[in-house]
Scaffold this active site. Structure first.
Site, PDB file in Angstrom:
ATOM      1  N   ARG A 217       0.831  -1.209   0.000  1.00  0.00           N
ATOM      2  CA  ARG A 217       0.000   0.000   0.000  1.00  0.00           C
ATOM      3  C   ARG A 217       0.862   1.253   0.000  1.00  0.00           C
ATOM      4  O   ARG A 217       0.448   2.309  -0.454  1.00  0.00           O
ATOM      5  CB  ARG A 217      -0.872   0.032   1.270  1.00  0.00           C
ATOM      6  CG  ARG A 217      -1.978  -0.992   1.303  1.00  0.00           C
ATOM      7  CD  ARG A 217      -2.566  -1.073   2.706  1.00  0.00           C
ATOM      8  NE  ARG A 217      -3.067   0.198   3.178  1.00  0.00           N
ATOM      9  CZ  ARG A 217      -4.290   0.661   2.964  1.00  0.00           C
ATOM     10  NH1 ARG A 217      -5.147  -0.047   2.263  1.00  0.00           N
ATOM     11  NH2 ARG A 217      -4.664   1.826   3.448  1.00  0.00           N
ATOM     12  N   ARG A 221       9.535   5.384  -3.891  1.00  0.00           N
ATOM     13  CA  ARG A 221       9.890   6.152  -5.102  1.00  0.00           C
ATOM     14  C   ARG A 221      11.256   6.818  -4.962  1.00  0.00           C
ATOM     15  O   ARG A 221      11.670   7.172  -3.855  1.00  0.00           O
ATOM     16  CB  ARG A 221       8.798   7.176  -5.443  1.00  0.00           C
ATOM     17  CG  ARG A 221       8.385   8.111  -4.340  1.00  0.00           C
ATOM     18  CD  ARG A 221       7.424   9.160  -4.887  1.00  0.00           C
ATOM     19  NE  ARG A 221       6.026   8.827  -4.709  1.00  0.00           N
ATOM     20  CZ  ARG A 221       5.279   9.243  -3.690  1.00  0.00           C
ATOM     21  NH1 ARG A 221       5.792  10.011  -2.743  1.00  0.00           N
ATOM     22  NH2 ARG A 221       4.025   8.921  -3.604  1.00  0.00           N
ATOM     23  N   ARG A 294      -8.509  -5.881  13.991  1.00  0.00           N
ATOM     24  CA  ARG A 294      -7.772  -4.978  14.872  1.00  0.00           C
ATOM     25  C   ARG A 294      -8.671  -3.785  15.151  1.00  0.00           C
ATOM     26  O   ARG A 294      -9.471  -3.366  14.304  1.00  0.00           O
ATOM     27  CB  ARG A 294      -6.474  -4.502  14.213  1.00  0.00           C
ATOM     28  CG  ARG A 294      -5.464  -5.582  14.031  1.00  0.00           C
ATOM     29  CD  ARG A 294      -4.960  -6.155  15.316  1.00  0.00           C
ATOM     30  NE  ARG A 294      -3.994  -5.291  15.988  1.00  0.00           N
ATOM     31  CZ  ARG A 294      -3.495  -5.548  17.186  1.00  0.00           C
ATOM     32  NH1 ARG A 294      -3.881  -6.620  17.872  1.00  0.00           N
ATOM     33  NH2 ARG A 294      -2.613  -4.729  17.717  1.00  0.00           N
ATOM     34  N   ARG A 325       0.918   6.005  16.226  1.00  0.00           N
ATOM     35  CA  ARG A 325       1.121   7.321  15.613  1.00  0.00           C
ATOM     36  C   ARG A 325       0.475   8.406  16.468  1.00  0.00           C
ATOM     37  O   ARG A 325      -0.359   8.124  17.330  1.00  0.00           O
ATOM     38  CB  ARG A 325       0.623   7.366  14.173  1.00  0.00           C
ATOM     39  CG  ARG A 325      -0.798   6.908  13.984  1.00  0.00           C
ATOM     40  CD  ARG A 325      -1.150   6.826  12.489  1.00  0.00           C
ATOM     41  NE  ARG A 325      -2.513   6.363  12.320  1.00  0.00           N
ATOM     42  CZ  ARG A 325      -3.118   6.202  11.168  1.00  0.00           C
ATOM     43  NH1 ARG A 325      -2.489   6.453  10.046  1.00  0.00           N
ATOM     44  NH2 ARG A 325      -4.348   5.779  11.104  1.00  0.00           N
ATOM     45  N   GLU A 350      -2.520   7.265  18.951  1.00  0.00           N
ATOM     46  CA  GLU A 350      -3.315   6.134  18.444  1.00  0.00           C
ATOM     47  C   GLU A 350      -2.724   4.803  18.895  1.00  0.00           C
ATOM     48  O   GLU A 350      -1.548   4.533  18.656  1.00  0.00           O
ATOM     49  CB  GLU A 350      -3.358   6.208  16.911  1.00  0.00           C
ATOM     50  CG  GLU A 350      -4.208   5.146  16.279  1.00  0.00           C
ATOM     51  CD  GLU A 350      -4.365   5.344  14.767  1.00  0.00           C
ATOM     52  OE1 GLU A 350      -4.750   6.444  14.336  1.00  0.00           O
ATOM     53  OE2 GLU A 350      -4.080   4.392  14.043  1.00  0.00           O
ATOM     54  N   TYR A 398      -9.339  -5.049   3.319  1.00  0.00           N
ATOM     55  CA  TYR A 398      -8.678  -3.802   3.712  1.00  0.00           C
ATOM     56  C   TYR A 398      -8.889  -2.764   2.599  1.00  0.00           C
ATOM     57  O   TYR A 398      -7.980  -2.461   1.834  1.00  0.00           O
ATOM     58  CB  TYR A 398      -7.193  -4.136   3.879  1.00  0.00           C
ATOM     59  CG  TYR A 398      -6.319  -3.120   4.570  1.00  0.00           C
ATOM     60  CD1 TYR A 398      -6.777  -1.895   5.017  1.00  0.00           C
ATOM     61  CD2 TYR A 398      -4.970  -3.419   4.777  1.00  0.00           C
ATOM     62  CE1 TYR A 398      -5.937  -1.005   5.645  1.00  0.00           C
ATOM     63  CE2 TYR A 398      -4.109  -2.536   5.405  1.00  0.00           C
ATOM     64  CZ  TYR A 398      -4.604  -1.327   5.832  1.00  0.00           C
ATOM     65  OH  TYR A 398      -3.766  -0.445   6.450  1.00  0.00           O
ATOM     66  N   ASP A 400      -9.739   0.922   0.816  1.00  0.00           N
ATOM     67  CA  ASP A 400      -9.669   2.371   0.990  1.00  0.00           C
ATOM     68  C   ASP A 400     -11.028   2.944   0.591  1.00  0.00           C
ATOM     69  O   ASP A 400     -11.834   2.268  -0.064  1.00  0.00           O
ATOM     70  CB  ASP A 400      -8.600   2.957   0.054  1.00  0.00           C
ATOM     71  CG  ASP A 400      -7.208   2.763   0.615  1.00  0.00           C
ATOM     72  OD1 ASP A 400      -7.072   2.676   1.844  1.00  0.00           O
ATOM     73  OD2 ASP A 400      -6.250   2.705  -0.185  1.00  0.00           O
TER      74      ASP A 400
HETATM   75  N1  UDP Z   1       3.665   0.893   7.639  1.00  0.00           N
HETATM   76  C1  UDP Z   1       4.904   0.818   8.231  1.00  0.00           C
HETATM   77  N2  UDP Z   1       5.447   1.926   8.786  1.00  0.00           N
HETATM   78  C2  UDP Z   1       4.810   3.111   8.797  1.00  0.00           C
HETATM   79  C3  UDP Z   1       3.562   3.212   8.161  1.00  0.00           C
HETATM   80  C4  UDP Z   1       3.003   2.080   7.606  1.00  0.00           C
HETATM   81  O1  UDP Z   1       5.500  -0.233   8.263  1.00  0.00           O
HETATM   82  O2  UDP Z   1       5.366   4.076   9.344  1.00  0.00           O
HETATM   83  C5  UDP Z   1       3.082  -0.324   7.064  1.00  0.00           C
HETATM   84  C6  UDP Z   1       2.190  -1.048   8.080  1.00  0.00           C
HETATM   85  O3  UDP Z   1       2.364  -2.433   7.889  1.00  0.00           O
HETATM   86  C7  UDP Z   1       0.813  -0.634   7.654  1.00  0.00           C
HETATM   87  C8  UDP Z   1       0.958  -0.559   6.153  1.00  0.00           C
HETATM   88  O4  UDP Z   1       2.279  -0.038   5.960  1.00  0.00           O
HETATM   89  O5  UDP Z   1      -0.166  -1.565   8.036  1.00  0.00           O
HETATM   90  C9  UDP Z   1      -0.041   0.315   5.462  1.00  0.00           C
HETATM   91  O6  UDP Z   1      -0.007   1.607   6.040  1.00  0.00           O
HETATM   92  P1  UDP Z   1      -1.145   2.652   5.790  1.00  0.00           P
HETATM   93  O7  UDP Z   1      -0.641   3.978   6.219  1.00  0.00           O
HETATM   94  O8  UDP Z   1      -1.658   2.498   4.403  1.00  0.00           O
HETATM   95  O9  UDP Z   1      -2.269   2.173   6.808  1.00  0.00           O
HETATM   96  P2  UDP Z   1      -3.683   2.851   7.150  1.00  0.00           P
HETATM   97  O10 UDP Z   1      -3.523   3.309   8.537  1.00  0.00           O
HETATM   98  O11 UDP Z   1      -3.931   3.929   6.174  1.00  0.00           O
HETATM   99  O12 UDP Z   1      -4.671   1.750   7.012  1.00  0.00           O
END
Ligand code: UDP
Length: 414
Positions: A217, A221, A294, A325, A350, A398, A400
């Site tokens: 996801r 880049r 979760r 976060r 969170e 999952y 969006d």
């Molecule tokens: N992820 C990570 N480190 C980060 C942010 C995300 O390893 O700092 C990984 C983590 O496994 C997460 C996945 O990337 O479940 C997808 O993150 P995203 O931000 O898309 O999750 P959201 O909270 O939007 O569902």
């Protein structure tokens, strides 16, 4: 003979009256019962005259979008919502004049112009680009993985140097799980510093036990572009998502505080078809076992400063920090200069937790075990001929926001 008969008739008459007198009480009770039954039947028939094409269970994005398109197609709808408010996880509330995304931050992003035009027709979207920061110990890193991140981690300054560094340490074997996927995308250093701790906190499982798609996801880049998403269109509605949801739910009969699964007998007869957006395992009374989800919890506080952390989202991949976060909500409204200047801000830590029946399910745990259980529930769902299961919880996916809208578009050939 005639005389005899007359005598007998009058005898009969007096016997009948006597009998009425004798059973008077029973007759009155019987009449009252009949009247009550009639009143009940009249009310029941009035109730059932409220018949709809669709009963929609849940007023989140799937239910609300479905509602909008159903009405656009001339159908009648009725919505039941378990929470006291509509909008599902997109519901927002104000605190200190700041919009709080009550059930987690949501940034709308899509590559699909039709989806973007559709949501913009509902309400005005403010331009917003998500730029996430990750904090590990006393160091900050840019996310998603971009040239800034590679520079911050290794001191490399060109795409070629960054690629070389990744190539030296990346996993090249077959990919079976999230750890292998992450190591093949960005190498060991990045995985260990920015992915492992965050992912294991968020999912409560080891990266080797999680499916690879989760990490895909996030874009990787080799430019200095720090946009968290790759999509062409991105924004957050003016007035938060409530404004958008109100439009999608406009002129609709909605009953809040109703748990459909506990009141199914009453509601299922109300419509020809049911659109169910709740948890699929709950619909079937968990009879094949419970799917794992979760859930997320926030510790929110008001701080007397204009700007606490300088970003809407700071991720905490550090495994020694218990939360995943920190959200500073006012930064989701960067265009609101008055709000930005105000010496108040709202900050939420969170925490990610395993779901149980006392909590809200947020993220489906799409590992092998749970996906297999979902497949069995899906087989049951397919047999429910007049029920459509849609959305993150009913399809155990999952998704969006943009995916949800696209899926509803498909239902209506929109
Ligand atoms: N992820 C990570 N480190 C980060 C942010 C995300 O390893 O700092 C990984 C983590 O496994 C997460 C996945 O990337 O479940 C997808 O993150 P995203 O931000 O898309 O999750 P959201 O909270 O939007 O569902």
């Amino acid at each position: 003979m005639e005389e005899e008969v007359r005598i007998k008739d009058s005898d009969l008459g007096s016997t009948f009256i006597d009998k009425i007198k004798k059973y008077k009480t029973y007759l009155i009770v019987g009449a009252v019962v009949i009247v009550i039954i009639c009143i009940f039947l009249i009310f029941r028939s009035k109730g059932s005259s409220e018949h709809y094409d669709y009963l929609i269970v849940g007023s989140g994005l799937y239910g609300a979008t479905f509602n909008y398109l159903a009405k656009l197609n001339g159908k009648t709808t009725y919505i039941v919502e378990r929470r006291p408010v509509v909008g599902g996880n997109l519901y927002c509330e104000k605190m200190e004049d700041i919009w709080i995304h009550k059930y987690g931050p949501h940034v709308f992003h899509t590559d699909n112009k039709k989806v973007w035009d559709f949501v913009n027709n509902m309400t005005h979207f403010n331009p917003y680009i998500q730029q996430t920061v990750a904090k590990v110990e006393d160091k900050l890193y840019s996310l998603p993985f971009n040239m800034w991140t590679f520079y911050q981690l290794w001191g490399v300054t060109t795409p070629e140097e960054a690629k070389k560094k990744i190539d030296e340490q990346k996993y090249t074997g077959e990919i079976h799980n999230l750890e292998e996927q992450a190591m093949s995308l960005v190498g060991k250093d990045m995985y260990e510093k920015l992915i492992k701790g965050y992912t294991e906190k968020q999912w409560g499982r080891e990266c080797t036990k999680l499916p690879p798609f989760i990490i895909k996801r996030l874009p990787t880049r080799f430019t200095f572009d720090t946009n968290y998403f790759n999509d062409r269109y991105q924004g957050i509605p003016e007035g938060c998502y409530n404004a958008m949801m109100d439009q999608l739910l406009k002129d609709t009969k909605i009953e809040t505080g109703v748990d459909y699964n506990k009141n199914r007998k009453k509601y299922e007869k109300m419509a020809d078809k049911i659109v169910y957006t709740g948890k699929i395992d709950e619909y079937f009374g968990y009879k094949l076992g419970k799917l794992k989800y979760r859930t997320v919890r926030w510790d929110t506080e008001v701080k007397d400063v204009a700007n606490f952390q300088g970003a809407a989202v700071i991720n905490q991949p550090d495994k020694n920090v218990p939360y995943t976060r920190v959200i500073e909500h006012k930064h989701f409204e960067p265009h609101n200069k008055e709000l930005q200047a105000k010496q108040k801000t709202v900050v939420s830590k969170e925490f990610s937790e395993e779901w149980d029946e006392t909590k809200e399910g947020y993220y489906p745990v799409n590992d092998e075990e749970n996906n297999n259980l979902y497949k069995q529930y899906k087989e049951l769902a397919d047999k429910e001929t007049n029920v459509l299961f849609g959305g993150r919880l009913a399809e155990y996916k999952y998704y969006d926001m943009k995916d949800i809208i696209e899926n509803v578009f498909k239902q209506w050939n929109y």
